[in-house]
Design a protein around this motif. Sequence first.
Motif, mmCIF file in Angstrom:
data_model
loop_
_atom_site.group_PDB
_atom_site.id
_atom_site.type_symbol
_atom_site.label_atom_id
_atom_site.label_comp_id
_atom_site.label_asym_id
_atom_site.label_seq_id
_atom_site.Cartn_x
_atom_site.Cartn_y
_atom_site.Cartn_z
ATOM 1 N N TRP A 1 8.661 5.141 5.653
ATOM 2 C CA TRP A 1 8.201 6.454 5.222
ATOM 3 C C TRP A 1 9.346 7.452 5.189
ATOM 4 O O TRP A 1 10.379 7.262 5.812
ATOM 5 C CB TRP A 1 7.096 6.961 6.151
ATOM 6 C CG TRP A 1 7.477 6.949 7.596
ATOM 7 C CD1 TRP A 1 7.239 5.949 8.505
ATOM 8 C CD2 TRP A 1 8.197 7.966 8.310
ATOM 9 N NE1 TRP A 1 7.772 6.284 9.724
ATOM 10 C CE2 TRP A 1 8.353 7.518 9.645
ATOM 11 C CE3 TRP A 1 8.722 9.198 7.962
ATOM 12 C CZ2 TRP A 1 9.012 8.267 10.612
ATOM 13 C CZ3 TRP A 1 9.388 9.946 8.921
ATOM 14 C CH2 TRP A 1 9.521 9.478 10.237
ATOM 15 N N VAL B 1 1.136 5.255 0.628
ATOM 16 C CA VAL B 1 0.447 6.255 1.439
ATOM 17 C C VAL B 1 1.104 7.610 1.201
ATOM 18 O O VAL B 1 2.327 7.739 1.311
ATOM 19 C CB VAL B 1 0.529 5.892 2.939
ATOM 20 C CG1 VAL B 1 -0.214 6.904 3.780
ATOM 21 C CG2 VAL B 1 0.010 4.491 3.187
ATOM 22 N N LYS C 1 4.858 -3.456 8.439
ATOM 23 C CA LYS C 1 5.488 -2.169 8.711
ATOM 24 C C LYS C 1 5.131 -1.142 7.639
ATOM 25 O O LYS C 1 4.621 -1.494 6.579
ATOM 26 C CB LYS C 1 7.009 -2.319 8.752
ATOM 27 C CG LYS C 1 7.603 -2.627 7.376
ATOM 28 C CD LYS C 1 9.094 -2.701 7.432
ATOM 29 C CE LYS C 1 9.719 -3.089 6.117
ATOM 30 N NZ LYS C 1 9.265 -4.316 5.496
ATOM 31 N N GLN C 2 5.433 0.110 7.937
ATOM 32 C CA GLN C 2 5.408 1.189 6.955
ATOM 33 C C GLN C 2 6.771 1.871 6.989
ATOM 34 O O GLN C 2 7.233 2.286 8.054
ATOM 35 C CB GLN C 2 4.325 2.230 7.252
ATOM 36 C CG GLN C 2 4.344 3.358 6.247
ATOM 37 C CD GLN C 2 3.260 4.404 6.452
ATOM 38 O OE1 GLN C 2 3.241 5.383 5.732
ATOM 39 N NE2 GLN C 2 2.368 4.227 7.391
ATOM 40 N N VAL D 1 3.532 0.548 2.785
ATOM 41 C CA VAL D 1 3.165 -0.434 3.794
ATOM 42 C C VAL D 1 3.262 -1.819 3.171
ATOM 43 O O VAL D 1 2.780 -2.035 2.055
ATOM 44 C CB VAL D 1 1.713 -0.184 4.284
ATOM 45 C CG1 VAL D 1 1.308 -1.217 5.315
ATOM 46 C CG2 VAL D 1 1.569 1.238 4.824
ATOM 47 N N ASP D 2 3.903 -2.739 3.909
ATOM 48 C CA ASP D 2 3.969 -4.121 3.442
ATOM 49 C C ASP D 2 3.825 -5.066 4.635
ATOM 50 O O ASP D 2 3.758 -4.621 5.772
ATOM 51 C CB ASP D 2 5.252 -4.389 2.646
ATOM 52 C CG ASP D 2 6.510 -4.258 3.478
ATOM 53 O OD1 ASP D 2 6.604 -4.899 4.549
ATOM 54 O OD2 ASP D 2 7.427 -3.526 3.060
ATOM 55 N N GLY E 1 4.862 7.019 2.110
ATOM 56 C CA GLY E 1 5.124 5.754 2.767
ATOM 57 C C GLY E 1 4.697 4.568 1.940
ATOM 58 O O GLY E 1 3.852 4.686 1.045
ATOM 59 N N THR F 1 10.678 3.924 10.098
ATOM 60 C CA THR F 1 9.832 2.747 9.943
ATOM 61 C C THR F 1 8.878 2.668 11.113
ATOM 62 O O THR F 1 9.299 2.768 12.271
ATOM 63 C CB THR F 1 10.688 1.465 9.899
ATOM 64 O OG1 THR F 1 11.654 1.581 8.862
ATOM 65 C CG2 THR F 1 9.832 0.245 9.660
ATOM 66 N N ARG G 1 0.858 -1.189 0.000
ATOM 67 C CA ARG G 1 0.000 0.000 0.000
ATOM 68 C C ARG G 1 0.894 1.239 0.000
ATOM 69 O O ARG G 1 1.835 1.321 0.775
ATOM 70 C CB ARG G 1 -0.903 0.008 1.229
ATOM 71 C CG ARG G 1 -1.860 1.180 1.228
ATOM 72 C CD ARG G 1 -2.825 1.105 2.385
ATOM 73 N NE ARG G 1 -2.068 1.011 3.611
ATOM 74 C CZ ARG G 1 -2.596 0.734 4.796
ATOM 75 N NH1 ARG G 1 -3.867 0.493 4.911
ATOM 76 N NH2 ARG G 1 -1.833 0.681 5.869
#
Length: 119
Positions: free
Chosen positions: A113, A54, A110-111, A68-69, A66, A103, A52
């Motif tokens: 960014w 962001v 986690k994301q 996200v995985d 960011g 992170t 994702r």
Amino acid sequence: MRRVPESAEAARELVRAALVAWGQEDLIEDATLVITELVSNAVEHAPLGSIRVVVTRPSETFVRLGVVDRSRNIPYLRTDSNGDNTRGRGLLLVDALTDRWGTDRYRWGKQVWGEMKCG
């Protein structure tokens, strides 16, 4: 979005659209490089088939990009030369182009960014 190399282009388009909407066109070049590196890291290292992207504005002065995985592995900034290998240095670029990066760990992933100061 799908966790494939081609997802970087869709991520760049999302970043461009958000920055234009916020009147931050001066950030587009650096921001698209940052999101490309973040997506590339997720494509290479995360499990499962999706990620994702962001793009937020946590304050009037910053834009946050960011990815996200579902991996809980925290990326690290490579400072070794790694010989002639050109891979593995994406976070150096993220570090150079953002005002700060980090992170956020979640129970399920986690994301990663990066934040850039608005112009």
